[in-house]
Scaffold this motif. Structure first.
Motif, mmCIF file in Angstrom:
data_model
loop_
_atom_site.group_PDB
_atom_site.id
_atom_site.type_symbol
_atom_site.label_atom_id
_atom_site.label_comp_id
_atom_site.label_asym_id
_atom_site.label_seq_id
_atom_site.Cartn_x
_atom_site.Cartn_y
_atom_site.Cartn_z
ATOM 1 N N UNK A 30 0.877 -1.187 0.000
ATOM 2 C CA UNK A 30 0.000 0.000 0.000
ATOM 3 C C UNK A 30 0.903 1.222 0.000
ATOM 4 N N UNK A 31 1.077 1.801 -1.175
ATOM 5 C CA UNK A 31 2.091 2.846 -1.295
ATOM 6 C C UNK A 31 1.586 4.256 -0.991
ATOM 7 N N UNK A 32 0.264 4.451 -0.884
ATOM 8 C CA UNK A 32 -0.255 5.787 -0.564
ATOM 9 C C UNK A 32 -0.984 5.755 0.779
ATOM 10 N N UNK A 33 -0.456 6.504 1.738
ATOM 11 C CA UNK A 33 -1.078 6.563 3.054
ATOM 12 C C UNK A 33 -0.511 7.759 3.800
ATOM 13 N N UNK A 34 -1.385 8.489 4.480
ATOM 14 C CA UNK A 34 -0.941 9.566 5.359
ATOM 15 C C UNK A 34 -1.057 9.049 6.788
ATOM 16 N N UNK A 35 -0.027 9.285 7.578
ATOM 17 C CA UNK A 35 0.035 8.765 8.934
ATOM 18 C C UNK A 35 0.294 9.919 9.892
ATOM 19 N N UNK A 36 -0.679 10.200 10.744
ATOM 20 C CA UNK A 36 -0.553 11.280 11.723
ATOM 21 C C UNK A 36 -0.342 10.667 13.103
ATOM 22 N N UNK A 37 0.740 11.057 13.746
ATOM 23 C CA UNK A 37 1.049 10.591 15.093
ATOM 24 C C UNK A 37 0.847 11.756 16.051
ATOM 25 N N UNK A 38 0.219 11.482 17.193
ATOM 26 C CA UNK A 38 -0.041 12.515 18.180
ATOM 27 C C UNK A 38 0.575 12.081 19.499
ATOM 28 N N UNK A 39 1.386 12.968 20.076
ATOM 29 C CA UNK A 39 2.016 12.673 21.366
ATOM 30 C C UNK A 39 2.307 13.978 22.086
ATOM 31 N N UNK A 40 2.293 13.907 23.407
ATOM 32 C CA UNK A 40 2.610 15.078 24.230
ATOM 33 C C UNK A 40 3.721 14.788 25.234
ATOM 34 N N UNK A 41 3.912 13.535 25.601
ATOM 35 C CA UNK A 41 4.920 13.152 26.582
ATOM 36 C C UNK A 41 6.291 13.134 25.897
ATOM 37 N N UNK A 42 7.297 13.766 26.508
ATOM 38 C CA UNK A 42 8.591 13.996 25.856
ATOM 39 C C UNK A 42 9.313 12.714 25.434
ATOM 40 N N UNK A 43 9.343 11.710 26.277
ATOM 41 C CA UNK A 43 10.039 10.469 25.908
ATOM 42 C C UNK A 43 9.351 9.805 24.719
ATOM 43 N N UNK A 44 8.039 9.837 24.716
ATOM 44 C CA UNK A 44 7.281 9.262 23.604
ATOM 45 C C UNK A 44 7.525 10.058 22.319
ATOM 46 N N UNK A 45 7.571 11.368 22.423
ATOM 47 C CA UNK A 45 7.872 12.199 21.253
ATOM 48 C C UNK A 45 9.228 11.804 20.681
ATOM 49 N N UNK A 46 10.216 11.604 21.536
ATOM 50 C CA UNK A 46 11.544 11.210 21.068
ATOM 51 C C UNK A 46 11.499 9.852 20.357
ATOM 52 N N UNK A 47 10.734 8.911 20.907
ATOM 53 C CA UNK A 47 10.632 7.603 20.264
ATOM 54 C C UNK A 47 9.925 7.703 18.905
ATOM 55 N N UNK A 48 8.904 8.520 18.841
ATOM 56 C CA UNK A 48 8.216 8.692 17.562
ATOM 57 C C UNK A 48 9.105 9.412 16.553
ATOM 58 N N UNK A 49 9.898 10.363 17.019
ATOM 59 C CA UNK A 49 10.860 11.017 16.120
ATOM 60 C C UNK A 49 11.881 10.007 15.603
ATOM 61 N N UNK A 50 12.317 9.098 16.458
ATOM 62 C CA UNK A 50 13.238 8.036 16.029
ATOM 63 C C UNK A 50 12.561 7.169 14.967
ATOM 64 N N UNK A 51 11.309 6.795 15.210
ATOM 65 C CA UNK A 51 10.553 5.993 14.249
ATOM 66 C C UNK A 51 10.463 6.725 12.904
ATOM 67 N N UNK A 52 10.140 8.015 12.932
ATOM 68 C CA UNK A 52 10.007 8.784 11.691
ATOM 69 C C UNK A 52 11.337 8.874 10.951
ATOM 70 N N UNK A 53 12.432 9.041 11.685
ATOM 71 C CA UNK A 53 13.754 9.071 11.050
ATOM 72 C C UNK A 53 14.079 7.724 10.402
ATOM 73 N N UNK A 54 13.730 6.651 11.088
ATOM 74 C CA UNK A 54 13.984 5.316 10.543
ATOM 75 C C UNK A 54 13.152 5.087 9.277
ATOM 76 N N UNK A 55 11.891 5.538 9.279
ATOM 77 C CA UNK A 55 11.066 5.358 8.083
ATOM 78 C C UNK A 55 11.627 6.151 6.906
ATOM 79 N N UNK A 56 12.191 7.324 7.175
ATOM 80 C CA UNK A 56 12.833 8.097 6.101
ATOM 81 C C UNK A 56 14.047 7.346 5.569
ATOM 82 N N UNK A 57 14.852 6.802 6.460
ATOM 83 C CA UNK A 57 16.046 6.057 6.047
ATOM 84 C C UNK A 57 15.670 4.826 5.226
#
Length: 124
Positions: free
Chosen positions: A75-102
């Motif tokens: 499935x090559x077309x999809x928009x994915x919105x992640x919502x977080x407010x807790x700092x450690x979780x934000x960092x983990x989601x940022x790591x996930x997003x960086x990995x998906x870019x890589x």
């Protein structure tokens, strides 16, 4: 179960709360990806604004990105919105997003701190 899933007209809304484990992330992903409706959706919202802790190691975060890469090949077309407010979780989601870019996942992904901004982005 610390997550709730709602199928919407053009997407899926997943809301998590409390302490979320790898097993629960995997279970929610599998339930969404294996559902026949997944083929026709335009987006998903991964709302972790009520999560107090995401019990995933850095390696497990990366493994989750690799699993999503495999799904994105079907499935090559999809928009994915992640919502977080807790700092450690934000960092983990940022790591996930960086990995998906890589990994060159073709899905459009973004991180937000509230549902209103996420929904606005999804409608753009």
């Amino acid at each position: 179960m610390p997550y709730f899933c709602t199928w919407e007209a053009k997407g899926v809304y997943l809301r998590f709360s409390g302490v979320v484990t790898l097993a629960e992330v995997t279970e929610s992903d599998d339930a969404m990806y294996e559902d026949p409706r997944f083929a026709d959706i335009d987006y998903f919202i991964w709302d972790a604004s009520k999560v107090t802790s995401l019990s995933l190691s850095d390696t497990q975060v990366d493994i989750t990105a690799v699993r999503d890469m495999r799904v994105s090949l079907k499935k090559d077309r999809l928009k994915c919105a992640f919502i977080a407010t807790e700092q450690r979780l934000i960092k983990q989601l940022e790591q996930y997003l960086e990995k998906t870019k890589a990994l060159k996942i073709c899905w459009q992904m973004a991180l937000f701190q509230d549902i209103d901004r996420a929904r606005q982005w999804l409608s753009e």
